[in-house]
Write a protein that holds these residues in place. Structure first.
Motif, PDB file in Angstrom:
ATOM      1  N   ILE A  74      -1.924   1.916   4.969  1.00  0.00           N
ATOM      2  CA  ILE A  74      -2.902   1.726   3.514  1.00  0.00           C
ATOM      3  C   ILE A  74      -4.341   2.439   3.492  1.00  0.00           C
ATOM      4  O   ILE A  74      -5.210   2.067   4.168  1.00  0.00           O
ATOM      5  CB  ILE A  74      -2.221  -0.133   3.233  1.00  0.00           C
ATOM      6  N   TYR A  75      -4.467   3.035   2.635  1.00  0.00           N
ATOM      7  CA  TYR A  75      -5.835   3.591   2.450  1.00  0.00           C
ATOM      8  C   TYR A  75      -6.004   2.861   1.110  1.00  0.00           C
ATOM      9  O   TYR A  75      -5.892   2.663  -0.108  1.00  0.00           O
ATOM     10  CB  TYR A  75      -5.857   5.103   2.189  1.00  0.00           C
ATOM     11  N   SER A  76      -7.213   2.713   1.142  1.00  0.00           N
ATOM     12  CA  SER A  76      -8.572   1.451  -0.129  1.00  0.00           C
ATOM     13  C   SER A  76     -10.357   2.713   0.216  1.00  0.00           C
ATOM     14  O   SER A  76     -10.580   2.685   0.894  1.00  0.00           O
ATOM     15  CB  SER A  76      -8.556   0.088   0.697  1.00  0.00           C
ATOM     16  N   ALA A  77     -10.066   2.304  -0.732  1.00  0.00           N
ATOM     17  CA  ALA A  77     -12.016   2.909  -0.888  1.00  0.00           C
ATOM     18  C   ALA A  77     -12.049   3.979  -0.656  1.00  0.00           C
ATOM     19  O   ALA A  77     -12.813   4.451  -0.457  1.00  0.00           O
ATOM     20  CB  ALA A  77     -11.770   1.537  -0.660  1.00  0.00           C
ATOM     21  N   SER A  78     -11.459   4.926  -0.650  1.00  0.00           N
ATOM     22  CA  SER A  78     -11.827   6.366  -0.049  1.00  0.00           C
ATOM     23  C   SER A  78     -11.991   6.129   0.969  1.00  0.00           C
ATOM     24  O   SER A  78     -12.684   7.137   1.312  1.00  0.00           O
ATOM     25  CB  SER A  78     -11.584   7.272  -0.949  1.00  0.00           C
ATOM     26  N   TYR A  79     -11.805   5.202   2.160  1.00  0.00           N
ATOM     27  CA  TYR A  79     -12.581   5.195   3.785  1.00  0.00           C
ATOM     28  C   TYR A  79     -11.298   4.508   4.344  1.00  0.00           C
ATOM     29  O   TYR A  79     -12.208   4.664   5.986  1.00  0.00           O
ATOM     30  CB  TYR A  79     -14.144   5.037   3.222  1.00  0.00           C
ATOM     31  N   THR A  80     -11.046   3.378   4.204  1.00  0.00           N
ATOM     32  CA  THR A  80     -10.270   2.174   4.998  1.00  0.00           C
ATOM     33  C   THR A  80      -8.881   2.470   5.189  1.00  0.00           C
ATOM     34  O   THR A  80      -8.085   3.314   4.394  1.00  0.00           O
ATOM     35  CB  THR A  80     -10.633   1.017   5.065  1.00  0.00           C
ATOM     36  N   LEU A  81      -8.574   2.659   6.321  1.00  0.00           N
ATOM     37  CA  LEU A  81      -7.265   2.822   6.974  1.00  0.00           C
ATOM     38  C   LEU A  81      -6.647   1.704   7.435  1.00  0.00           C
ATOM     39  O   LEU A  81      -6.978   1.349   8.618  1.00  0.00           O
ATOM     40  CB  LEU A  81      -6.984   4.504   7.044  1.00  0.00           C
ATOM     41  N   ASP A  82      -5.383   1.037   7.078  1.00  0.00           N
ATOM     42  CA  ASP A  82      -5.078   0.130   7.673  1.00  0.00           C
ATOM     43  C   ASP A  82      -3.482   0.218   7.852  1.00  0.00           C
ATOM     44  O   ASP A  82      -2.569   1.058   7.204  1.00  0.00           O
ATOM     45  CB  ASP A  82      -4.733  -1.937   6.825  1.00  0.00           C
ATOM     46  N   ILE A  83      -3.319  -0.029   9.663  1.00  0.00           N
ATOM     47  CA  ILE A  83      -1.579   0.341   9.749  1.00  0.00           C
ATOM     48  C   ILE A  83      -1.150  -1.123   9.383  1.00  0.00           C
ATOM     49  O   ILE A  83      -1.616  -2.110  10.093  1.00  0.00           O
ATOM     50  CB  ILE A  83      -1.761   0.860  11.017  1.00  0.00           C
ATOM     51  N   LEU A  84       0.123  -1.575   8.998  1.00  0.00           N
ATOM     52  CA  LEU A  84       0.334  -3.027   8.647  1.00  0.00           C
ATOM     53  C   LEU A  84       1.633  -2.922   8.727  1.00  0.00           C
ATOM     54  O   LEU A  84       2.724  -2.241   9.069  1.00  0.00           O
ATOM     55  CB  LEU A  84       0.346  -3.812   7.646  1.00  0.00           C
ATOM     56  N   PRO A  85       1.788  -4.471   9.929  1.00  0.00           N
ATOM     57  CA  PRO A  85       4.469  -4.080   9.628  1.00  0.00           C
ATOM     58  C   PRO A  85       4.979  -4.345   8.419  1.00  0.00           C
ATOM     59  O   PRO A  85       4.344  -4.281   7.449  1.00  0.00           O
ATOM     60  CB  PRO A  85       4.032  -5.716  10.322  1.00  0.00           C
ATOM     61  N   LYS A  86       5.811  -3.937   8.617  1.00  0.00           N
ATOM     62  CA  LYS A  86       6.567  -3.270   7.204  1.00  0.00           C
ATOM     63  C   LYS A  86       6.651  -4.676   6.374  1.00  0.00           C
ATOM     64  O   LYS A  86       6.376  -4.934   5.124  1.00  0.00           O
ATOM     65  CB  LYS A  86       7.736  -2.606   7.470  1.00  0.00           C
ATOM     66  N   ASN A  87       6.966  -6.643   7.021  1.00  0.00           N
ATOM     67  CA  ASN A  87       7.065  -7.431   5.901  1.00  0.00           C
ATOM     68  C   ASN A  87       5.596  -7.898   5.663  1.00  0.00           C
ATOM     69  O   ASN A  87       5.738  -9.342   5.170  1.00  0.00           O
ATOM     70  CB  ASN A  87       7.628  -8.564   7.172  1.00  0.00           C
ATOM     71  N   GLY A  88       4.701  -7.178   6.123  1.00  0.00           N
ATOM     72  CA  GLY A  88       3.167  -7.835   5.593  1.00  0.00           C
ATOM     73  C   GLY A  88       2.733  -7.267   4.751  1.00  0.00           C
ATOM     74  O   GLY A  88       3.539  -6.738   3.652  1.00  0.00           O
ATOM     75  N   GLY A  89       1.610  -7.612   4.198  1.00  0.00           N
ATOM     76  CA  GLY A  89       1.178  -7.394   3.163  1.00  0.00           C
ATOM     77  C   GLY A  89       0.775  -8.747   1.980  1.00  0.00           C
ATOM     78  O   GLY A  89       0.990  -9.182   1.687  1.00  0.00           O
ATOM     79  N   LYS A  90      -0.318  -8.036   1.331  1.00  0.00           N
ATOM     80  CA  LYS A  90      -0.836  -9.391   0.374  1.00  0.00           C
ATOM     81  C   LYS A  90       0.229  -9.308  -1.331  1.00  0.00           C
ATOM     82  O   LYS A  90       1.025 -10.555  -1.448  1.00  0.00           O
ATOM     83  CB  LYS A  90      -2.207  -8.769  -0.843  1.00  0.00           C
ATOM     84  N   GLY A  91       1.194  -8.354  -1.421  1.00  0.00           N
ATOM     85  CA  GLY A  91       2.433  -8.671  -2.197  1.00  0.00           C
ATOM     86  C   GLY A  91       3.629  -9.838  -1.508  1.00  0.00           C
ATOM     87  O   GLY A  91       3.376 -10.621  -2.293  1.00  0.00           O
ATOM     88  N   ALA A  92       3.602  -9.137  -0.700  1.00  0.00           N
ATOM     89  CA  ALA A  92       4.529 -10.451   0.347  1.00  0.00           C
ATOM     90  C   ALA A  92       4.258 -11.001  -0.160  1.00  0.00           C
ATOM     91  O   ALA A  92       4.937 -12.514   0.283  1.00  0.00           O
ATOM     92  CB  ALA A  92       5.318  -9.413   1.167  1.00  0.00           C
TER      93      ALA A  92
END
Ligand code: GLC
Ligand code: MG
Length: 250
Positions: free
Chosen positions: A152-170
């Motif tokens: 997940i790339y946000s605000a043109s400067y941060t990159l997060d790698i998350l488990p496939k089951n994670g994330g705000k929506g889930a």
């Protein structure tokens, strides 16, 4: 006016305009006495950085707190209520060491502070001018190692790698299930890339007027009547959206 669940991102969504934040908080406090309004903060910050923000700004005490881009959930009172059930779900098929080892071959990825390296999240800074070239290579390398993740790339400067089951929506789907709340009684608010999964369900969505390009672009490609792009910024935009959907009338 009715009962509803308000889920909001913090930085540059709820927080960003101190006066508007106070006005929105006071309104919600007042309505909370009459109606069952649940409040959930959904942030990219770790619990540590959330605590810091909580000391700096006037935040209401949320019914639940989603931290580290939807990989951890805490219930009120936050300090003693880490949700293990969610952690178990998120941890499925997640091999943090392996993910970290793939990502560390990319010299352009600059590691974020230790506080933001949490059990289910690995986070970097990445310059905008090379992001479009680096991200596909990173995704391909993760896939080659059979690591199912979300990048997940946000605000043109941060990159997060998350488990496939994670994330705000889930995480929001999980809370809605727990509290038995329908999508039309839920409103989600955000401003940047790590909020996109919040808007992927059928909840009422408020994109604040100051949203970042990656979220705006996503919004323009996925328009529906249940997603609203506010004209106003931060907490003022949330207020505008809550009025738009009829959750409040001011
Ligand atoms: C917050 C977190 C950071 C993350 C960013 C975007 O700023 O502290 O680790 O990369 O959100 O999700
Ligand atoms: Mg934000």
């Amino acid at each position: 006016m009715a009962d509803f669940l308000l889920v909001t991102d913090l930085d540059q969504t709820l927080v960003g305009d101190d006066t508007a934040l106070i006005i929105l908080n006071e309104l919600l406090q007042k309505k909370r006495r009459e109606y069952d309004i649940k409040i959930v903060y959904s942030t990219g910050r770790s619990l540590e950085l959330y605590d810091q923000l909580n000391q700096e700004k006037y935040l209401l005490s949320p019914d639940a707190l989603i931290t580290s881009v939807g990989t951890e959930i805490y219930f009120n009172p936050i300090k003693d209520n880490f949700d293990l059930q969610w952690a178990n779900q998120v941890s499925e098929n997640w091999d943090r060491e392996a993910v970290f080892s793939v990502a560390s071959h990319f010299a352009d990825l600059v590691l974020q502070p230790l506080s933001e390296q949490t059990p289910f999240k690995v986070s970097y800074y990445l310059s905008e001018n090379i992001a479009q070239e680096v991200i596909p290579r990173l995704k391909a390398d993760l896939a080659r190692e059979k690591l199912e993740t979300q990048v997940i790339y946000s605000a043109s400067y941060t990159l997060d790698i998350l488990p496939k089951n994670g994330g705000k929506g889930a995480a929001v789907q999980y809370l809605r299930g727990k509290w038995n709340l329908s999508a039309d009684k839920t409103v989600v608010c955000g401003d940047s890339g790590n909020d996109i999964t919040l808007f992927q369900g059928e909840e009422r969505g408020i994109i604040v007027g100051n949203a970042k390009s990656e979220l705006l672009q996503w919004y323009y490609n996925h328009k529906t009547p249940f997603r609203y792009l506010a004209k106003q910024h931060c907490a003022k935009g949330i207020l505008e959206g809550l009025n738009h959907f009829g959750f409040i009338t001011t």
